[in-house]
Design a protein around this motif. Structure first.
Motif, PDB file in Angstrom:
ATOM      1  N   ILE A 286      15.355   8.042  11.289  1.00 15.62           N
ATOM      2  CA  ILE A 286      15.205   6.937  10.331  1.00 15.62           C
ATOM      3  C   ILE A 286      13.876   6.973   9.587  1.00 15.62           C
ATOM      4  N   ALA A 287      12.911   7.760  10.083  1.00 12.24           N
ATOM      5  CA  ALA A 287      11.606   7.818   9.415  1.00 12.24           C
ATOM      6  C   ALA A 287      10.800   8.982   9.966  1.00 12.24           C
ATOM      7  N   GLU A 288       9.755   9.333   9.245  1.00  9.47           N
ATOM      8  CA  GLU A 288       8.801  10.296   9.780  1.00  9.47           C
ATOM      9  C   GLU A 288       8.056   9.647  10.943  1.00  9.47           C
ATOM     10  N   VAL A 289       7.875  10.388  12.029  1.00 12.23           N
ATOM     11  CA  VAL A 289       7.159   9.882  13.194  1.00 12.23           C
ATOM     12  C   VAL A 289       5.818  10.603  13.285  1.00 12.23           C
TER      13      VAL A 289
ATOM     14  N   GLY B 172       0.828  -1.197   0.000  1.00 10.75           N
ATOM     15  CA  GLY B 172       0.000   0.000   0.000  1.00 10.75           C
ATOM     16  C   GLY B 172       0.864   1.248   0.000  1.00 10.75           C
ATOM     17  N   ASP B 173       0.250   2.357  -0.342  1.00 13.62           N
ATOM     18  CA  ASP B 173       0.991   3.612  -0.402  1.00 13.62           C
ATOM     19  C   ASP B 173       1.357   4.126   0.986  1.00 13.62           C
ATOM     20  N   TYR B 174       0.603   3.689   2.006  1.00 14.56           N
ATOM     21  CA  TYR B 174       0.837   4.189   3.357  1.00 14.56           C
ATOM     22  C   TYR B 174       0.951   3.018   4.325  1.00 14.56           C
ATOM     23  N   VAL B 175       2.196   2.713   4.706  1.00 10.98           N
ATOM     24  CA  VAL B 175       2.499   1.652   5.659  1.00 10.98           C
ATOM     25  C   VAL B 175       2.965   2.297   6.954  1.00 10.98           C
ATOM     26  N   CYS B 176       2.474   1.787   8.076  1.00 13.55           N
ATOM     27  CA  CYS B 176       2.947   2.307   9.354  1.00 13.55           C
ATOM     28  C   CYS B 176       3.579   1.188  10.168  1.00 13.55           C
ATOM     29  N   ALA B 177       4.530   1.569  10.986  1.00 15.46           N
ATOM     30  CA  ALA B 177       5.182   0.646  11.916  1.00 15.46           C
ATOM     31  C   ALA B 177       4.866   1.128  13.325  1.00 15.46           C
TER      32      ALA B 177
ATOM     33  N   THR C 217      -0.379  -2.107   8.598  1.00 14.79           N
ATOM     34  CA  THR C 217       0.245  -1.859   9.895  1.00 14.79           C
ATOM     35  C   THR C 217       1.210  -2.985  10.247  1.00 14.79           C
ATOM     36  N   MET C 218       2.459  -2.637  10.494  1.00 11.59           N
ATOM     37  CA  MET C 218       3.428  -3.570  11.070  1.00 11.59           C
ATOM     38  C   MET C 218       3.507  -3.283  12.564  1.00 11.59           C
ATOM     39  N   VAL C 219       3.215  -4.276  13.374  1.00 14.72           N
ATOM     40  CA  VAL C 219       3.287  -4.119  14.826  1.00 14.72           C
ATOM     41  C   VAL C 219       4.653  -4.643  15.268  1.00 14.72           C
ATOM     42  N   LEU C 220       5.576  -3.718  15.503  1.00 16.80           N
ATOM     43  CA  LEU C 220       6.947  -4.067  15.909  1.00 16.80           C
ATOM     44  C   LEU C 220       7.071  -3.813  17.407  1.00 16.80           C
TER      45      LEU C 220
ATOM     46  N   HIS D 267      12.929   1.124   6.163  1.00 14.82           N
ATOM     47  CA  HIS D 267      13.227   1.656   4.834  1.00 14.82           C
ATOM     48  C   HIS D 267      12.733   0.712   3.730  1.00 14.82           C
ATOM     49  N   ARG D 268      12.848  -0.575   3.958  1.00 15.43           N
ATOM     50  CA  ARG D 268      12.391  -1.563   2.969  1.00 15.43           C
ATOM     51  C   ARG D 268      10.895  -1.400   2.693  1.00 15.43           C
ATOM     52  N   THR D 269      10.123  -1.123   3.730  1.00 15.96           N
ATOM     53  CA  THR D 269       8.667  -1.028   3.589  1.00 15.96           C
ATOM     54  C   THR D 269       8.193   0.413   3.425  1.00 15.96           C
ATOM     55  N   ASP D 270       9.136   1.361   3.459  1.00 14.64           N
ATOM     56  CA  ASP D 270       8.809   2.786   3.355  1.00 14.64           C
ATOM     57  C   ASP D 270       7.743   3.174   4.381  1.00 14.64           C
ATOM     58  N   ALA D 271       7.947   2.684   5.606  1.00 15.96           N
ATOM     59  CA  ALA D 271       6.945   2.870   6.655  1.00 15.96           C
ATOM     60  C   ALA D 271       7.175   4.152   7.448  1.00 15.96           C
ATOM     61  N   ARG D 272       6.103   4.727   7.909  1.00 16.74           N
ATOM     62  CA  ARG D 272       6.168   5.771   8.914  1.00 16.74           C
ATOM     63  C   ARG D 272       6.073   5.122  10.287  1.00 16.74           C
TER      64      ARG D 272
END
Length: 309
Positions: free
Chosen positions: A99-102, A36-41, A136-139, A64-69
């Motif tokens: 490392i990413a937008e928060v 998807g265009d918008y992935v979040c971690a 959503t990636m739940v890390l 970075h691989r998933t271009d996640a926020r």
């Protein structure tokens, strides 16, 4: 899933070596691409002064691989993360903004999600901005917790994705939206709190459907959460990375890693979990049909660090 109904064991992937490449390898083993265009971690940024949060060096490659926020919500207790300005400053100090937008998802409020089978909650309040994401990636950093007994995937969804007032709602089992929480008045009986966490997860999972995955990193195994400013020092060595598409199985497998550890240091962790009746969360989540506590471990061989040479 009905209580007592036989289920097929869920797959839980395990790698004993915590590195960026092994995190990627475990993620790939799940077979569910963050799309998807918008992935979040969803992570925990950790309270200021607490060094045990997920290492940005470990998660950066996957982010970075998933271009996640990276996403979080403000806390319902007074501290360095109870408002967006201070929360972002803490995220900056812990290296996440590098490392990413928060995105502090409840900066502009929250949204209501219905709870279908709630014993305590009829709705759940999550950060408003979550509706902007398609996956959503739940890390999660798996560790102990002063109130829940342990913190893993389920807690990272229930409390972590709840807005500040949503956190108060869960802690009070649907009695109060007041944040910061008055800890002398608002908290619910322990089992009601744990059940409310499971019900909050149900609301999130109903919306996410298959657009979610769960990864736990078992290191810095303090009996205290990353939300504690000065946590008790870990008495166990790091265990590794575990992941599943079933969050109940994943958290159960992580709990079992603690119980089955040969290390004497597990005693304090187990005492913390049992004092808080922690596995009741898993029992009730299974009763709600959020997953199964039956699982099979699938070992993921660590990446050879010299393979590229």
């Amino acid at each position: 899933m009905e209580k007592g109904k036989k289920t097929t064991p869920a797959k839980v992937y395990f790698c004993p070596v915590i590195t960026p490449d092994n995190l990627i390898k475990v993620y790939e083993a799940l077979g569910r691409e963050a799309k998807g265009d918008y992935v979040c971690a969803k992570i925990s940024t950790g309270e200021a002064g607490n060094p045990n949060h997920l290492s940005t060096d470990v998660i950066k490659k996957l982010i970075h691989r998933t271009d996640a926020r990276i996403v979080e919500c403000n806390t319902a207790y007074e501290g360095h993360r109870c408002n967006t300005f201070d929360h972002l400053q803490t995220a900056r100090e812990h290296g996440f903004t590098a490392i990413a937008e928060v995105d502090i998802m409840d900066d502009k409020g929250d949204i209501e999600l219905p709870v279908r089978k709630g014993r305590h909650l009829k709705v759940n309040y999550v950060g408003k901005n979550w509706q902007n994401y398609q996956f959503t990636m739940v890390l999660s950093h798996f560790k102990g917790h002063p109130m829940a007994g342990f913190g893993g995937a389920l807690k990272n969804v229930a409390i972590g994705m709840a807005s500040a007032r949503g956190k108060a709602w869960i802690h009070s089992a649907g009695k109060s939206l007041k944040a910061p929480i008055d800890w002398t008045v608002d908290p619910a009986p322990q089992d009601d709190f744990l059940e409310s966490m499971a019900e909050a997860c149900e609301a999130v999972f109903d919306v996410a459907k298959d657009n979610i995955l769960f990864i736990n990193v078992l290191n810095n195994l303090s009996i205290d959460c990353d939300c504690v400013e000065h946590p008790v020092k870990a008495e166990m060595t790091d265990i590794g990375i575990m992941a599943s598409l079933d969050p109940v199985a994943l958290d159960r497998a992580c709990v079992d890693q603690i119980y089955n550890s040969p290390e004497a240091g597990k005693k304090s962790f187990i005492e913390r979990m049992e004092a808080q009746h922690a596995t009741h969360l898993l029992d009730y989540a299974e009763e709600l049909g959020l997953g199964t506590q039956k699982y099979e471990i699938i070992n993921v061989d660590p990446v050879d660090p010299y393979a590229a040479f």
